[in-house]
Design a protein around this motif. Structure first.
Motif, short mmCIF file in Angstrom:
data_model
loop_
_atom_site.label_atom_id
_atom_site.label_comp_id
_atom_site.label_asym_id
_atom_site.label_seq_id
_atom_site.Cartn_x
_atom_site.Cartn_y
_atom_site.Cartn_z
N GLY A 63 0.84 -1.19 0.00
CA GLY A 63 0.00 0.00 0.00
C GLY A 63 0.87 1.24 0.00
O GLY A 63 1.35 1.68 1.04
N LEU A 64 1.13 1.78 -1.20
CA LEU A 64 2.06 2.90 -1.33
C LEU A 64 1.52 4.14 -0.61
O LEU A 64 0.35 4.52 -0.76
N LEU A 65 2.39 4.76 0.17
CA LEU A 65 2.06 6.01 0.84
C LEU A 65 2.82 7.15 0.15
O LEU A 65 4.04 7.24 0.26
N PRO A 66 2.12 8.02 -0.57
CA PRO A 66 2.79 9.18 -1.19
C PRO A 66 3.21 10.18 -0.13
O PRO A 66 2.80 10.10 1.03
N PHE A 67 3.99 11.16 -0.54
CA PHE A 67 4.57 12.11 0.41
C PHE A 67 3.52 12.88 1.19
O PHE A 67 3.75 13.31 2.31
N ALA A 76 -5.09 1.44 2.13
CA ALA A 76 -6.15 0.60 1.58
C ALA A 76 -6.53 1.03 0.16
O ALA A 76 -7.08 0.24 -0.60
N LYS A 77 -6.20 2.29 -0.20
CA LYS A 77 -6.55 2.81 -1.52
C LYS A 77 -5.45 2.62 -2.55
O LYS A 77 -5.66 2.90 -3.73
N THR A 78 -4.27 2.15 -2.10
CA THR A 78 -3.13 2.10 -3.02
C THR A 78 -2.50 0.71 -3.08
O THR A 78 -1.31 0.58 -3.33
N LEU A 79 -3.28 -0.32 -2.85
CA LEU A 79 -2.75 -1.68 -2.97
C LEU A 79 -2.35 -1.97 -4.41
O LEU A 79 -1.36 -2.65 -4.67
N ASN A 80 -3.16 -1.46 -5.33
CA ASN A 80 -2.89 -1.62 -6.77
C ASN A 80 -2.74 -0.27 -7.44
O ASN A 80 -3.40 0.70 -7.05
N GLU A 85 -2.71 4.47 -15.88
CA GLU A 85 -3.09 5.76 -15.30
C GLU A 85 -2.05 6.30 -14.32
O GLU A 85 -2.35 7.21 -13.54
N LEU A 86 -0.83 5.79 -14.35
CA LEU A 86 0.15 6.20 -13.35
C LEU A 86 0.39 7.71 -13.34
O LEU A 86 0.50 8.33 -12.29
N GLU A 87 0.48 8.30 -14.52
CA GLU A 87 0.76 9.74 -14.58
C GLU A 87 -0.44 10.59 -14.23
O GLU A 87 -0.30 11.79 -13.99
N LEU A 88 -1.63 9.98 -14.17
CA LEU A 88 -2.84 10.74 -13.90
C LEU A 88 -3.19 10.79 -12.42
O LEU A 88 -4.01 11.62 -12.01
N LYS A 89 -2.60 9.93 -11.63
CA LYS A 89 -2.95 9.81 -10.22
C LYS A 89 -1.90 10.48 -9.34
O LYS A 89 -0.71 10.16 -9.42
N ASN A 90 -2.34 11.40 -8.49
CA ASN A 90 -1.41 12.08 -7.60
C ASN A 90 -0.66 11.11 -6.69
O ASN A 90 0.49 11.36 -6.33
N TYR A 92 0.55 8.28 -7.41
CA TYR A 92 1.55 7.47 -8.09
C TYR A 92 2.53 8.24 -8.97
O TYR A 92 3.62 7.74 -9.26
N LYS A 93 2.17 9.44 -9.41
CA LYS A 93 2.97 10.09 -10.44
C LYS A 93 4.40 10.41 -9.99
O LYS A 93 5.30 10.49 -10.82
N ASN A 94 4.61 10.56 -8.68
CA ASN A 94 5.97 10.80 -8.21
C ASN A 94 6.76 9.51 -8.01
O ASN A 94 7.94 9.56 -7.66
N SER A 95 6.11 8.37 -8.22
CA SER A 95 6.78 7.07 -8.06
C SER A 95 6.91 6.32 -9.38
O SER A 95 7.29 5.15 -9.39
N ILE A 96 6.59 6.98 -10.49
CA ILE A 96 6.64 6.30 -11.79
C ILE A 96 8.01 5.67 -12.04
O ILE A 96 8.11 4.56 -12.56
N ASN A 97 9.06 6.37 -11.66
CA ASN A 97 10.41 5.85 -11.87
C ASN A 97 11.06 5.35 -10.58
O ASN A 97 12.28 5.27 -10.47
N LYS A 98 10.23 5.02 -9.61
CA LYS A 98 10.69 4.30 -8.42
C LYS A 98 10.12 2.90 -8.54
O LYS A 98 9.03 2.59 -8.06
N ARG A 99 10.87 2.04 -9.21
CA ARG A 99 10.37 0.72 -9.57
C ARG A 99 10.82 -0.34 -8.57
O ARG A 99 11.92 -0.25 -8.01
N CYS A 100 9.99 -1.36 -8.41
CA CYS A 100 10.39 -2.48 -7.57
C CYS A 100 9.81 -3.78 -8.11
O CYS A 100 8.88 -3.78 -8.92
N LEU A 101 10.40 -4.87 -7.69
CA LEU A 101 9.90 -6.21 -7.95
C LEU A 101 9.25 -6.71 -6.67
O LEU A 101 9.86 -6.69 -5.60
N VAL A 102 8.01 -7.15 -6.77
CA VAL A 102 7.29 -7.70 -5.62
C VAL A 102 7.38 -9.22 -5.74
O VAL A 102 6.91 -9.81 -6.72
#
Length: 221
Positions: A63-67, A76-80, A85-90, A92-102
């Motif tokens: 569950g990503l927590l933005p700044f 609960a809102k950021t499990l997926n 739409e990554l660039e459209l969502k506040n 996620y847009k700052n994490s577009i190039n913060k990539r990880c393997l789950v």
């Protein structure tokens, strides 16, 4: 979407399958992990590999927590994260190039059926399926993005339009996690063109198994 995964991985399996070290010991994942938090619980840890430290697996909190998050209730809102739409969502847009393997052993989805057992997107009956990469039932990676919030590494699993198999299984919303082939781990971590991994631009061969008797999610926990 992807809200339930098979996280039954040992540190030994993680080290051998992904050729990494781990910054944790004696990790014991669960056969079925839900991203949703039960009342009174906070952490939903899964092993991840980040682009900043691709040789080390760490535990991330699902569950990503933005700044701008004030507390962890936002998770609960950021499990997926919808990859289209990554660039459209506040969030996620700052994490577009913060990539990880789950790192997982599989993921779960429920197929909607009618009362006769036939596929029906509006059906009330749900049948559980376990899905994994066609790699000999070894651990594999889902594409994720992450952010470090108050010294906590948090992540979201990226989802895309379902391929043919998953459209039949997840027959209501027709979504699926972005499952990565082993040869494409580095590409996901380092390639800014994230839409290269959206279906149908990218696809993998998946195996469907472990069909359970018809159940609703509420009967499983």
């Amino acid at each position: 979407m992807c809200y339930y995964v098979d996280g039954k991985l040992s540190t030994k399996e993680i080290r051998e399958a992904f050729n990494v070290e781990t910054n944790f010991n004696d990790f014991k994942g669960e056969k079925m992990i839900s991203g949703f938090r039960a009342k009174g619980t906070v952490e939903k840890a899964l092993p991840i590999i980040t682009d900043e430290s691709p040789d080390v697996a760490v535990l991330g909190d699902w569950g990503l927590l933005p700044f701008f998050s004030k507390d962890r209730s936002f998770q609960a809102k950021t499990l997926n994260a919808v990859i289209e739409e990554l660039e459209l969502k506040n969030s996620y847009k700052n994490s577009i190039n913060k990539r990880c393997l789950v790192l997982v052993k599989g993921f779960y989805e429920w197929r909607s059926l009618d009362k006769f057992g036939n596929p029906d997107p509006e059906g009330k009956v749900k049948q559980l399926h376990r899905i994994h990469l066609d790699n000999g039932n070894q651990p594999f990676a889902l594409a994720g993005i992450y952010n470090i919030w108050n010294d906590i590494t948090t992540f979201s699993i990226c989802t895309t339009k379902a391929n043919t198999l998953m459209a039949d299984i997840h027959n209501s919303k027709k979504r699926m996690p972005v499952v990565l082939n082993e040869n494409d781990h580095s590409k996901w971590l380092n390639n800014p063109e994230y839409l290269d991994f959206a279906h149908p631009n990218y696809d993998v061969k998946l195996i469907l198994e472990n069909l359970e008797p018809e159940k609703t999610p509420s009967t499983l926990f």
